[in-house]
Enzyme design. Structure first.
Site, PDB file in Angstrom:
ATOM      1  CD  GLU A 118     -21.655  29.052  10.555  1.00  0.00           C
ATOM      2  OE1 GLU A 118     -22.212  28.189  11.278  1.00  0.00           O
ATOM      3  OE2 GLU A 118     -20.412  29.148  10.462  1.00  0.00           O
ATOM      4  CG  ASN A 153     -22.879  26.642  14.595  1.00  0.00           C
ATOM      5  OD1 ASN A 153     -23.325  25.790  13.833  1.00  0.00           O
ATOM      6  ND2 ASN A 153     -22.164  27.666  14.172  1.00  0.00           N
ATOM      7  CG  ASP A 209     -20.579  22.951   2.866  1.00  0.00           C
ATOM      8  OD1 ASP A 209     -19.882  21.998   2.458  1.00  0.00           O
ATOM      9  OD2 ASP A 209     -21.001  23.001   4.027  1.00  0.00           O
ATOM     10  CG  HIS A 254     -23.158  24.859  10.642  1.00  0.00           C
ATOM     11  ND1 HIS A 254     -21.927  25.461  10.755  1.00  0.00           N
ATOM     12  CD2 HIS A 254     -22.893  23.537  10.460  1.00  0.00           C
ATOM     13  CE1 HIS A 254     -20.986  24.546  10.622  1.00  0.00           C
ATOM     14  NE2 HIS A 254     -21.539  23.375  10.452  1.00  0.00           N
TER      15      HIS A 254
HETATM   16  P1  PGA Z   1     -18.654  17.256  11.352  1.00  0.00           P
HETATM   17  O1  PGA Z   1     -19.286  18.631  10.865  1.00  0.00           O
HETATM   18  O2  PGA Z   1     -19.287  16.177  10.551  1.00  0.00           O
HETATM   19  O3  PGA Z   1     -17.180  17.431  11.020  1.00  0.00           O
HETATM   20  O4  PGA Z   1     -18.911  17.145  12.801  1.00  0.00           O
HETATM   21  C1  PGA Z   1     -20.639  18.732  10.653  1.00  0.00           C
HETATM   22  C2  PGA Z   1     -20.911  20.152  10.234  1.00  0.00           C
HETATM   23  O5  PGA Z   1     -20.265  21.064  10.734  1.00  0.00           O
HETATM   24  O6  PGA Z   1     -21.803  20.334   9.402  1.00  0.00           O
END
Ligand code: PGA
Length: 231
Positions: free
Chosen positions: A135, A128, A61, A130
């Site tokens: 999302e 959350n 992404d 995602h």
């Molecule tokens: P993080 O993020 O590895 O920084 O916790 C994971 C994500 O938001 O996909």
């Protein structure tokens, strides 16, 4: 979907060992890779050893941020992994958030991914739920597209660049993620425990995009004990 839980101080070594073996067994693999906090120690451990010189890497992404922002995913992947490899991957494919026609760019990327598919997709788990920037509210068959970020996602980005408050990004769609032949979801830390609990035992649906992994034949959650503390 399988779940494997490791001691907090063994997680990095274990998952890194498996990734290095996976690529050694299939050097020409097509890999989709995430950025963020979770994979950082894992990349640091793997980078001096893993040989990606015959592999194709797809970046999962990207945020709509100016080139040069340290919070951009391409910058993070360079910092955390690519810059420490002895040889670069055969190819690196990323979404161009600066493309004049972003819809055409998303279609180009989806075609590139789906023409051959993905052998292994590594993912972090959003607080959350995602996956990539898919999302909550995302359908399982969603294509690669421009997305509006939720507030928590925008806030997390500012941890890498104080001035960065992206409202949008581009993400590989859930459809292409779920079509991957193998998926590893990396989950560490007690701050992910509640989300992991929802993922393992809550309903499967768009409210928690990661829950779709439960129906995948070759998905594995690699969690440390802190993240698995509520299971
Ligand atoms: P993080 O993020 O590895 O920084 O916790 C994971 C994500 O938001 O996909």
């Amino acid at each position: 979907m399988k779940l494997e839980v490791f001691e907090d101080d063994e997680w990095v070594d274990e998952v890194s060992r498996r990734w290095i073996s996976f690529v050694a067994a299939s050097p020409t693999s097509r890999l989709c890779l995430p950025t963020g906090e979770t994979p950082r120690p894992f990349y640091a451990k793997s980078a001096p050893i893993i040989d990606l010189s015959a592999a194709t890497v797809f970046l999962l992404d990207e945020f709509s941020l100016p080139v040069g922002s340290p919070a951009r995913c391409d910058a993070m992947l360079r910092r955390d992994l690519l810059g420490s490899l002895s040889q670069p991957p055969l190819a690196l494919e990323a979404l161009d958030v600066d493309a004049a026609d972003t819809d055409a760019e998303c279609m180009r990327f989806d075609r590139l991914v789906n023409d051959g598919g993905l052998d292994l997709t590594l993912l972090g788990l959003g607080g959350n739920g995602h996956l990539g920037l898919n999302e909550p509210g995302t359908a399982a068959d969603s294509p690669t597209r421009v997305v509006t970020l939720h507030e928590g996602t925008t806030l997390a980005v500012s941890g890498y660049d104080e001035a960065a408050r992206p409202t949008h990004g581009m993400t590989l769609g859930l459809q292409s993620i779920l079509d991957s032949r193998e998926i590893w979801l990396l989950v560490t830390g007690s701050h992910k425990a509640e989300t992991l609990e929802r993922l393992m035992s809550g309903p499967i649906g768009p409210e928690l995009p990661a829950s779709f992994l439960r129906d995948h034949q070759h998905a594995t959650v690699f969690a440390d004990k802190s993240a698995a503390s509520r299971l």
